[in-house]
Design a protein around this motif. Structure first.
Motif, short mmCIF file in Angstrom:
data_model
loop_
_atom_site.label_atom_id
_atom_site.label_comp_id
_atom_site.label_asym_id
_atom_site.label_seq_id
_atom_site.Cartn_x
_atom_site.Cartn_y
_atom_site.Cartn_z
N MET A 66 0.79 -1.23 0.00
CA MET A 66 0.00 0.00 0.00
C MET A 66 0.82 1.28 0.00
O MET A 66 0.32 2.33 -0.40
CB MET A 66 -0.90 0.04 1.24
N SER A 67 2.03 1.23 0.47
CA SER A 67 2.80 2.45 0.71
C SER A 67 3.05 3.26 -0.57
O SER A 67 3.52 2.71 -1.57
CB SER A 67 4.14 2.11 1.36
N VAL A 68 2.78 4.56 -0.50
CA VAL A 68 3.10 5.44 -1.64
C VAL A 68 4.58 5.81 -1.64
O VAL A 68 5.09 6.37 -2.61
CB VAL A 68 2.24 6.73 -1.60
N PHE A 69 5.27 5.51 -0.53
CA PHE A 69 6.70 5.84 -0.42
C PHE A 69 7.60 4.72 -0.91
O PHE A 69 8.79 4.93 -1.13
CB PHE A 69 7.04 6.18 1.04
N ASN A 70 7.04 3.53 -1.08
CA ASN A 70 7.80 2.38 -1.56
C ASN A 70 7.58 2.27 -3.07
O ASN A 70 6.49 1.91 -3.52
CB ASN A 70 7.32 1.11 -0.85
N PRO A 71 8.60 2.55 -3.87
CA PRO A 71 8.43 2.53 -5.34
C PRO A 71 8.06 1.16 -5.89
O PRO A 71 7.60 1.06 -7.03
CB PRO A 71 9.78 3.01 -5.86
N LYS A 72 8.24 0.11 -5.08
CA LYS A 72 7.92 -1.24 -5.53
C LYS A 72 6.52 -1.69 -5.09
O LYS A 72 6.10 -2.81 -5.39
CB LYS A 72 8.97 -2.23 -5.01
N SER A 73 5.81 -0.84 -4.37
CA SER A 73 4.48 -1.22 -3.89
C SER A 73 3.47 -1.25 -5.04
O SER A 73 3.69 -0.65 -6.10
CB SER A 73 3.99 -0.25 -2.82
N GLU A 74 2.37 -1.95 -4.82
CA GLU A 74 1.33 -2.02 -5.84
C GLU A 74 0.70 -0.65 -6.09
O GLU A 74 0.36 -0.31 -7.23
CB GLU A 74 0.25 -3.03 -5.44
N ILE A 75 0.56 0.14 -5.03
CA ILE A 75 -0.04 1.48 -5.19
C ILE A 75 0.90 2.40 -5.96
O ILE A 75 0.46 3.19 -6.81
CB ILE A 75 -0.39 2.07 -3.82
N LYS B 293 3.03 1.44 -8.20
CA LYS B 293 2.95 0.96 -9.58
C LYS B 293 1.67 1.46 -10.25
O LYS B 293 1.68 1.90 -11.40
CB LYS B 293 3.01 -0.57 -9.60
N LEU B 294 0.55 1.41 -9.50
CA LEU B 294 -0.72 1.90 -10.03
C LEU B 294 -0.64 3.39 -10.34
O LEU B 294 -1.11 3.85 -11.39
CB LEU B 294 -1.84 1.62 -9.03
N ASN B 295 -0.05 4.17 -9.42
CA ASN B 295 0.06 5.61 -9.63
C ASN B 295 0.96 5.95 -10.83
O ASN B 295 0.73 6.95 -11.51
CB ASN B 295 0.61 6.28 -8.37
N LYS B 296 1.95 5.10 -11.08
CA LYS B 296 2.90 5.37 -12.16
C LYS B 296 2.37 4.94 -13.53
O LYS B 296 2.54 5.66 -14.54
CB LYS B 296 4.23 4.67 -11.87
N PHE B 297 1.69 3.80 -13.56
CA PHE B 297 1.30 3.24 -14.86
C PHE B 297 -0.20 3.11 -15.09
O PHE B 297 -0.65 2.81 -16.19
CB PHE B 297 1.93 1.84 -15.04
N GLY B 298 -1.01 3.33 -14.03
CA GLY B 298 -2.44 3.11 -14.13
C GLY B 298 -3.17 4.00 -15.10
O GLY B 298 -4.28 3.69 -15.53
#
Length: 329
Positions: free
Chosen positions: A51-60, A62-67
């Protein structure tokens, strides 16, 4: 969110950890908790990693970057949480909203630069705010529109608390307190007694309380701006940003506490009510009949009727009022 827990005589077994950007405490009042705690921690750290927005490897992340470009497949639990967040956004007419990361980033940048944003920056970003910009697709896939980015910070602790409660009940834990950085989850009772949870005093040091609420098998969640805030050009601003205006909430609410057996609901509702401001919050409480405590800067404590017999005020300078006695136009 900040709360203090009051305990009487028998001392608990306390286990402390750092997660979710805060101190996490588990307090057990019976033996045989080790397996349940191990599974709860495993879930907590797993959820944080997703869930973390601070972890670049998190699913969230990834969603924010490519969604914006194509659907992103998420873990079932993370998809479920986003789905619930969208539902809570609709329930609150958008006052609770996870599609606010662009606004949060803007205000963080303004804080670092010590410069207020102009209204054109706000208006441009507001186009990306709102749950209508989140598309929930089949097979646990999510896609974003209008350059939207999401932040689950306003609901993640509640969701994790509900999962921990499920784990504890499955392992037969009947008496425990979980403090997720101020989000209090009360499991069962303290022996034959109700838990006594202290509500943080909005104008005093952390740990000093303004009242005590007696609960069992429930969560007590507070949203407030007395600990976290933006300080820009000498002006102290709430860290809770209104999804409607794009600006930090300015109202005479000091804090909102929601009490519910559903931690996810309590987390989202406390944030939404604070964002609404006093008039809309009281109207919403009266309409929905949820259990809440609203404390104002004018030294008033508004209680929903169901809490009247369960709340003890510890500061005589505050006036306690039933939300049913208030007419807000």
């Amino acid at each position: 969110m900040s709360l203090a827990v009051s305990f009487a005589a028998n001392k608990p077994i306390v286990k402390s950890f750092w997660a979710l950007g805060t101190d996490i405490k588990f307090k057990f009042y019976e033996q045989g908790f080790e397996s349940a705690l191990e599974k709860a921690l495993k879930y907590l750290f797993w959820a944080e990693s997703k869930m973390s927005v601070f972890n670049p490897k998190s699913e969230i992340a990834k969603l924010n970057k490519f969604g914006l470009y194509f659907p992103i497949k998420l873990s079932p639990d993370i998809y479920q949480l986003i789905e619930m967040a969208v539902e809570h956004s609709k329930m609150t007419d958008g006052y609770f909203d996870i599609a606010v990361k662009n606004l949060v980033d803007l205000w963080n940048n303004c804080r670092h630069k010590n410069q207020m944003p102009d209204k054109y920056q706000i208006e441009k970003i507001l186009f990306s705010v709102g749950s209508e910009n989140i598309r929930l697709l089949s097979n646990y896939r999510v896609r974003l529109k209008n350059a939207t980015k999401i932040d689950l910070g306003g609901i993640a602790k509640g969701f994790i608390a509900d999962k921990i409660k499920e784990i504890f009940y499955h392992h037969g834990i009947n008496s425990a307190i979980v403090d997720l950085g101020g989000h209090i989850l009360a499991i069962g009772k303290k022996g034959e007694s109700l838990w006594k949870v202290g509500i943080q005093h909005p104008s005093k040091n952390r740990g000093e309380i303004i009242g005590i609420i007696e609960v069992s098998d429930t969560s007590v969640v507070t949203s407030a701006s007395y600990e976290r805030y933006y300080n820009i050009q000498g002006k102290k601003l709430s860290h809770i940003i209104s999804p409607k205006t794009g600006y930090p909430v300015e109202d005479f609410i000091s804090s909102v506490t929601v009490i519910s057996s559903n931690s996810t609901f309590a987390d989202a509702m406390s944030t939404a009510l604070f964002a609404m401001g006093f008039k809309k919050a009281i109207n919403y409480i009266q309409k929905t009949r949820l259990d809440a405590i609203v404390i104002t800067t004018t030294r008033e404590i508004y209680l929903t009727p169901n809490l009247k017999e369960k709340f003890i005020c510890t500061d005589d300078s505050y006036r306690v009022i039933s939300t049913n006695e208030v007419i807000v136009l």
